[in-house]
Design a protein around this motif. Sequence first.
Motif, short mmCIF file in Angstrom:
data_model
loop_
_atom_site.label_atom_id
_atom_site.label_comp_id
_atom_site.label_asym_id
_atom_site.label_seq_id
_atom_site.Cartn_x
_atom_site.Cartn_y
_atom_site.Cartn_z
N GLY A 49 18.13 -19.33 47.29
CA GLY A 49 19.32 -19.81 46.60
C GLY A 49 19.20 -19.85 45.10
O GLY A 49 19.89 -20.62 44.44
N THR B 66 16.85 -14.94 48.57
CA THR B 66 18.20 -14.82 49.12
C THR B 66 19.17 -14.38 48.03
O THR B 66 19.06 -14.79 46.88
CB THR B 66 18.70 -16.15 49.71
OG1 THR B 66 18.68 -17.15 48.70
CG2 THR B 66 17.86 -16.58 50.90
N ASN C 271 23.26 -16.70 54.78
CA ASN C 271 22.47 -16.35 53.61
C ASN C 271 21.73 -15.05 53.92
O ASN C 271 21.15 -14.91 54.99
CB ASN C 271 21.46 -17.45 53.29
CG ASN C 271 22.15 -18.73 52.91
OD1 ASN C 271 22.79 -18.82 51.87
ND2 ASN C 271 22.04 -19.74 53.77
#
Length: 193
Positions: free
Chosen positions: A109, A139, A185
């Motif tokens: 993230g 990700t 994700n």
Amino acid sequence: MDKSNGYEAHAATFIRCRSKGIDGVGATSVRQWATALPPNAVVLDAGCGMGLPVTRALLDAGATVYGVDASPSMVRAFRQNFPDIPVACEPAEDSSFFNRQFDAIIAWGLLFLLPEKKQDVLIRKMADALVTGGKLLFTAPSREMKWEDAITEIESVSLGAEKYKQLLTESGLSLVEEFEDEGENHYYHAVRL
């Protein structure tokens, strides 16, 4: 200037959203990835936030973890959750931890919060900090796109799978696989050649 890309101002919201402990979105994928790490692997959690659930999953897999996050509030929460783990409060792309070598690096993230040039810099630094055979997991959406971050409302940028693959190759990494988790994700798992 806020080096946390807006997350310092919204740290309480992020912490509340991610405080599901070991069962938060992505935890299962990180735990599965961590099973392929060598015993006692030394891992950098770039953009570690408060450490839940990613750092917790890495520790549960037997890794020695280092964390870095640019938000002072996140780092304080990380230290409360993991008082014995080294953590630095600095932007990942400027981290002093890149002066050492790691068996693995994870950036869950984080990458798409950075502008394109900083994403390139961070991928290269992560690659250089990996031992031969070291693993990288990050990700970012597979599509090239821009959107407003749901928490900070600051622009996020995905370079898209083809560009990420190019940057990985140029950095001496080989893409092993791409996959998605229960929160949709998109993951890139690469290894240093």
